[in-house]
Design a protein around this motif. Structure first.
Motif, short mmCIF file in Angstrom:
data_model
loop_
_atom_site.label_atom_id
_atom_site.label_comp_id
_atom_site.label_asym_id
_atom_site.label_seq_id
_atom_site.Cartn_x
_atom_site.Cartn_y
_atom_site.Cartn_z
N LEU A 60 0.81 -1.22 0.00
CA LEU A 60 0.00 0.00 0.00
C LEU A 60 0.84 1.27 0.00
N ALA A 61 2.06 1.20 0.52
CA ALA A 61 2.92 2.39 0.57
C ALA A 61 3.26 2.91 -0.83
N SER A 62 3.18 2.05 -1.84
CA SER A 62 3.48 2.50 -3.20
C SER A 62 2.22 2.92 -3.96
N SER A 63 1.07 2.85 -3.33
CA SER A 63 -0.20 3.17 -3.98
C SER A 63 -0.52 4.65 -3.86
N LYS A 64 -1.30 5.17 -4.84
CA LYS A 64 -1.73 6.57 -4.78
C LYS A 64 -2.93 6.80 -5.70
N PHE A 65 -3.76 7.74 -5.30
CA PHE A 65 -4.90 8.19 -6.09
C PHE A 65 -4.77 9.70 -6.26
N ASP A 66 -5.14 10.19 -7.43
CA ASP A 66 -5.20 11.62 -7.69
C ASP A 66 -6.42 11.85 -8.58
N VAL A 67 -7.45 12.46 -8.01
CA VAL A 67 -8.73 12.60 -8.70
C VAL A 67 -9.10 14.07 -8.81
N GLU A 68 -9.50 14.49 -10.01
CA GLU A 68 -9.94 15.86 -10.23
C GLU A 68 -11.34 15.82 -10.84
N VAL A 69 -12.25 16.60 -10.26
CA VAL A 69 -13.66 16.57 -10.65
C VAL A 69 -14.08 17.93 -11.19
N THR A 70 -14.72 17.95 -12.35
CA THR A 70 -15.33 19.17 -12.89
C THR A 70 -16.70 19.31 -12.25
N LEU A 71 -16.83 20.26 -11.33
CA LEU A 71 -18.03 20.37 -10.51
C LEU A 71 -19.27 20.76 -11.29
#
Length: 182
Positions: A60-71
């Motif tokens: 899990l230490a190598s995992s990542k999420f990056d999410v951008e939402v157009t509101l």
């Protein structure tokens, strides 16, 4: 011989493996939310968003999420609500067109995986934790995410809309992502 031993040791070190990068399959994926208005539940979803997902359930230490939402892409199925949400009283998309969530780490909690991160919404950045369910499958994986966001912490629906008996204060956020390895 010494170089070979060092190379073998480096390969054997735990955590040396990198997480798999995944591409979200938009047609089979959703990013949504639910809340209440005057005691009645409603659901909504965002039609435009991007997600960079890198995940390894064994590291899990190598995992990542990056999410951008157009509101402004919000839809609830109610024309009045769909018109109000992008406005200045709620998301204020003229000033703050996007929301952004990025993980700061992952942890195990009671047999569940929790993604800790920061959410930036309406110019306010606060910590948010989301429960993660990752399921590998042939040709990729599914990723389900769920959590709660306190809308008033981010200035969504303040003033006349701050009464949580009219509009619920806790917004349940959910995502179902169909993933393919990059």
């Amino acid at each position: 011989m010494k170089r070979l031993a060092i190379l073998l040791l480096a390969l054997a070190l735990p955590g040396a493996a990198a997480a798999t990068d995944y591409a979200v399959q938009p047609a089979a994926s959703t990013l949504g939310f639910s809340n209440t208005f005057q005691g009645e539940s409603f659901n909504g979803r965002f039609g435009q968003w991007t997600a960079a997902i890198s995940y390894d359930a064994t590291n899990l230490a190598s995992s990542k999420f990056d999410v951008e939402v157009t509101l402004a892409s919000v839809k609830t199925g109610d024309n009045d609500r769909d018109t109000a949400l992008p406005g200045a009283d709620f998301f204020d998309t003229a000033k703050f067109p996007k929301a952004h969530f990025v993980t700061t780490g992952f942890r195990q909690s009671g047999g569940k995986v929790i993604a800790d991160g920061t959410l930036t919404l309406r110019g306010v950045t606060k910590p948010v934790s989301l429960e993660v369910a990752f399921k590998p499958q042939a040709g990729g994986a599914t990723l389900d995410v769920a959590g709660t966001v306190k809308r008033l912490d981010f200035g969504v629906g303040t003033g006349d809309y701050a009464d949580t008996s009219v509009i619920g204060g806790d917004v349940k956020v959910t995502a179902h992502l169909q993933l393919a390895p990059k």
